[in-house]
Design an enzyme around this catalytic site. Structure first.
Site, PDB file in Angstrom:
ATOM      1  N   SER A   1      62.726  41.803  44.833  1.00 24.78           N
ATOM      2  CA  SER A   1      63.495  42.787  44.066  1.00 24.78           C
ATOM      3  C   SER A   1      64.971  42.683  44.373  1.00 24.78           C
ATOM      4  CB  SER A   1      62.992  44.196  44.387  1.00 24.78           C
ATOM      5  OG  SER A   1      62.955  44.382  45.776  1.00 24.78           O
TER       6      SER A   1
ATOM      7  N   HIS B   1      60.540  38.828  38.563  1.00 23.88           N
ATOM      8  CA  HIS B   1      60.504  40.193  39.090  1.00 23.88           C
ATOM      9  C   HIS B   1      59.748  41.125  38.149  1.00 23.88           C
ATOM     10  CE1 HIS B   1      62.953  43.979  40.364  1.00 23.88           C
ATOM     11  NE2 HIS B   1      61.819  43.912  41.011  1.00 23.88           N
TER      12      HIS B   1
ATOM     13  N   GLU C   1      61.793  40.471  34.814  1.00 18.29           N
ATOM     14  CA  GLU C   1      63.189  40.062  34.965  1.00 18.29           C
ATOM     15  C   GLU C   1      63.158  38.674  35.615  1.00 18.29           C
ATOM     16  OE1 GLU C   1      66.960  42.515  36.642  1.00 18.29           O
ATOM     17  OE2 GLU C   1      65.210  42.587  37.910  1.00 18.29           O
TER      18      GLU C   1
ATOM     19  N   ASN D   1      67.589  46.664  39.333  1.00 11.69           N
ATOM     20  CA  ASN D   1      67.877  47.418  40.558  1.00 11.69           C
ATOM     21  C   ASN D   1      69.367  47.648  40.779  1.00 11.69           C
ATOM     22  OD1 ASN D   1      65.302  48.052  41.398  1.00 11.69           O
ATOM     23  ND2 ASN D   1      64.990  46.047  42.350  1.00 11.69           N
TER      24      ASN D   1
HETATM   25  N1  3HC Z   1      46.393  50.394  35.644  1.00 13.93           N
HETATM   26  C1  3HC Z   1      46.027  50.594  34.369  1.00 13.93           C
HETATM   27  N2  3HC Z   1      46.554  51.550  33.601  1.00 13.93           N
HETATM   28  C2  3HC Z   1      47.463  52.359  34.162  1.00 13.93           C
HETATM   29  C3  3HC Z   1      47.874  52.228  35.509  1.00 13.93           C
HETATM   30  C4  3HC Z   1      47.308  51.189  36.250  1.00 13.93           C
HETATM   31  N3  3HC Z   1      47.657  50.946  37.513  1.00 13.93           N
HETATM   32  N4  3HC Z   1      48.811  53.179  35.764  1.00 13.93           N
HETATM   33  C5  3HC Z   1      48.964  53.881  34.624  1.00 13.93           C
HETATM   34  N5  3HC Z   1      48.166  53.382  33.672  1.00 13.93           N
HETATM   35  C6  3HC Z   1      48.090  53.794  32.273  1.00 13.93           C
HETATM   36  C7  3HC Z   1      47.301  55.047  32.086  1.00 13.93           C
HETATM   37  O1  3HC Z   1      45.932  54.780  31.923  1.00 13.93           O
HETATM   38  C8  3HC Z   1      47.930  55.595  30.812  1.00 13.93           C
HETATM   39  O2  3HC Z   1      47.410  54.909  29.682  1.00 13.93           O
HETATM   40  P1  3HC Z   1      47.443  55.581  28.196  1.00 13.93           P
HETATM   41  O3  3HC Z   1      48.889  55.729  27.819  1.00 13.93           O
HETATM   42  O4  3HC Z   1      46.713  54.617  27.328  1.00 13.93           O
HETATM   43  O5  3HC Z   1      46.762  56.908  28.334  1.00 13.93           O
HETATM   44  C9  3HC Z   1      49.380  55.216  30.953  1.00 13.93           C
HETATM   45  O6  3HC Z   1      49.410  54.098  31.834  1.00 13.93           O
HETATM   46  C10 3HC Z   1      50.168  56.341  31.553  1.00 13.93           C
HETATM   47  O7  3HC Z   1      49.606  56.690  32.806  1.00 13.93           O
HETATM   48  P2  3HC Z   1      49.254  58.177  33.302  1.00 13.93           P
HETATM   49  O8  3HC Z   1      48.983  59.068  32.120  1.00 13.93           O
HETATM   50  O9  3HC Z   1      48.241  58.112  34.376  1.00 13.93           O
HETATM   51  O10 3HC Z   1      50.519  58.638  34.057  1.00 13.93           O
HETATM   52  P3  3HC Z   1      51.946  58.685  33.546  1.00 13.93           P
HETATM   53  O11 3HC Z   1      52.034  59.025  32.106  1.00 13.93           O
HETATM   54  O12 3HC Z   1      52.630  59.536  34.555  1.00 13.93           O
HETATM   55  O13 3HC Z   1      52.437  57.181  33.714  1.00 13.93           O
HETATM   56  C11 3HC Z   1      53.650  55.596  34.900  1.00 13.93           C
HETATM   57  C12 3HC Z   1      52.488  56.567  34.939  1.00 13.93           C
HETATM   58  C13 3HC Z   1      53.317  54.455  33.934  1.00 13.93           C
HETATM   59  C14 3HC Z   1      53.804  55.050  36.291  1.00 13.93           C
HETATM   60  C15 3HC Z   1      54.920  56.367  34.386  1.00 13.93           C
HETATM   61  O14 3HC Z   1      55.105  57.525  35.135  1.00 13.93           O
HETATM   62  C16 3HC Z   1      56.175  55.533  34.462  1.00 13.93           C
HETATM   63  O15 3HC Z   1      56.449  54.712  33.616  1.00 13.93           O
HETATM   64  N6  3HC Z   1      56.959  55.788  35.515  1.00 13.93           N
HETATM   65  C17 3HC Z   1      58.193  55.017  35.791  1.00 13.93           C
HETATM   66  C18 3HC Z   1      57.805  53.720  36.403  1.00 13.93           C
HETATM   67  C19 3HC Z   1      59.001  52.854  36.665  1.00 13.93           C
HETATM   68  O16 3HC Z   1      60.154  53.182  36.391  1.00 13.93           O
HETATM   69  N7  3HC Z   1      58.725  51.700  37.246  1.00 13.93           N
HETATM   70  C20 3HC Z   1      59.777  50.760  37.618  1.00 13.93           C
HETATM   71  C21 3HC Z   1      60.158  51.026  39.011  1.00 13.93           C
HETATM   72  S1  3HC Z   1      61.456  49.957  39.524  1.00 13.93           S
HETATM   73  C22 3HC Z   1      60.678  48.555  39.963  1.00 13.93           C
HETATM   74  O17 3HC Z   1      59.475  48.413  39.896  1.00 13.93           O
HETATM   75  C23 3HC Z   1      61.563  47.515  40.544  1.00 13.93           C
HETATM   76  C24 3HC Z   1      61.286  47.349  42.001  1.00 13.93           C
HETATM   77  O18 3HC Z   1      61.950  46.184  42.424  1.00 13.93           O
HETATM   78  C25 3HC Z   1      61.753  48.508  42.846  1.00 13.93           C
END
Ligand code: 3HC
Length: 303
Positions: free
Chosen positions: A131, A152, A164, A202
């Site tokens: 990252s 990434h 990315e 990031n």
């Molecule tokens: N496997 C399969 N499906 C999943 C899953 C998983 N691990 N996690 C979530 N889902 C699915 C759910 O089944 C649901 O599907 P649907 O839309 O068909 O019903 C959908 O994703 C949404 O999940 P939930 O309803 O359980 O929960 P949320 O609506 O709260 O979504 C989330 C969870 C997708 C994590 C959402 O909160 C989100 O997008 N959060 C932001 C995540 C983000 O910004 N990530 C990037 C972080 S930065 C990064 O990664 C860079 C690193 O270098 C730091």
């Protein structure tokens, strides 16, 4: 018209089998995405317990896709069949591309890249899910810097649409084209970044999270109002503090430190409150406590 030479080159670069090193949340998620898109995967971890945990989280994530009718039961079962778990790095010798998703430490990653360079076939691409660590520097520990690239994924990899791609100083055009083609086969949208601290996502996300910590630290508002402000005010799925807990406060802090050191501007100095939470072991959801407290189930809602 595509020439025979171009066709030959494309075939040569087509990725059929991949290796993933590190079976944590990112590595297991990456392996799952590849297996769900018809690619044979070896998932490696030194720790057999980590592998069995990865295997059950992959199964439950696949079941989630099946239960939502995003994929059929047969497709889910097929994906699991394409996935092999191993504690022996040598098993990755036939992979066309190996993605590293181990601990975010430059020394540890460099030593793994040197090992992979010895094990992997000469045409294989060595990719890192880092990252924030320089892809250019990781490439120097191999004899094939032209075939080293950043790939990434965002967390959680099975859900997030983005990859990315980070081009190191020596990454070749062929390596870039093959990695982009693989990413698109995985159903992802690709953005391309040059190899500067924090890349694109990031570089922008972490200062926002850090600023949210400053807002909390200086008493601008409560954690709930900071998060609600950004969720409802800017349509983010999670507020910045909730997202920091999700990513891991230690990960956020280490990326801020990379930005601060690499870009040399005090605007990237980590917020003292973020530093203090990490010192206290409040690392976020994975520890049950970060900015918020969580019950035992890491997917549970905060309190
Ligand atoms: N496997 C399969 N499906 C999943 C899953 C998983 N691990 N996690 C979530 N889902 C699915 C759910 O089944 C649901 O599907 P649907 O839309 O068909 O019903 C959908 O994703 C949404 O999940 P939930 O309803 O359980 O929960 P949320 O609506 O709260 O979504 C989330 C969870 C997708 C994590 C959402 O909160 C989100 O997008 N959060 C932001 C995540 C983000 O910004 N990530 C990037 C972080 S930065 C990064 O990664 C860079 C690193 O270098 C730091």
């Amino acid at each position: 018209r595509t020439t025979t030479e171009e066709k030959r080159k494309r075939k040569m670069l087509e990725v059929k089998r991949i290796g993933v090193v590190g079976s944590g949340q990112m590595g297991s998620g990456i392996a799952q995405v590849a297996a769900m898109h018809g690619i044979d995967v070896w998932l490696h971890d030194l720790d057999p317990q980590a592998l069995s945990k990865a295997s059950s989280s992959i199964s439950s994530s696949i079941n989630r896709f099946v239960s939502k009718n995003h994929i059929s039961q047969v497709a889910g079962a097929d994906a699991l069949k394409r996935l092999r778990l191993t504690t022996d790095l040598e098993d990755l010798q036939l992979a066309d591309l190996i993605i590293e998703a181990i601990v975010e430490s430059e020394d540890v990653k460099k030593s793994l890249f040197a090992q992979l360079d010895r094990i992997a076939k000469s045409s294989a691409i060595l990719a890192s899910n880092t990252s924030s660590i320089s892809v250019t520097r990781l490439a120097t520990s191999t004899s094939r810097p032209r075939q080293v690239i950043g790939m990434h994924f965002m967390n959680p990899p099975p859900v997030m649409k983005l990859i990315e791609i980070v081009r190191g100083a020596d990454t070749s055009e062929e390596t870039f084209v093959a990695t982009k083609a693989l990413s698109e086969r995985l159903g992802k949208v690709v953005i391309t970044s040059h190899d500067y601290s924090g890349f694109i996502v990031n570089r922008i996300l972490m200062p926002m999270i850090n600023e949210a910590f400053f807002a909390l630290y200086t008493g601008v508002a409560t954690k709930e109002d900071i998060d609600t402000g950004m969720k409802l005010g800017t349509n983010h799925p999670m507020g910045p503090l909730e997202l920091a807990d999700f990513i891991g406060l230690d990960v956020c802090l280490s990326i801020m430190r990379v930005l601060h050191a690499g870009l040399g501007d005090n605007k990237y100095a980590p917020c003292p409150l973020l530093v203090q939470y990490v010192d206290a072991g409040r690392l976020g959801r994975k520890r049950g406590i970060g900015v918020y407290e969580y019950s035992k189930d890491p997917r549970s809602t905060k309190s």
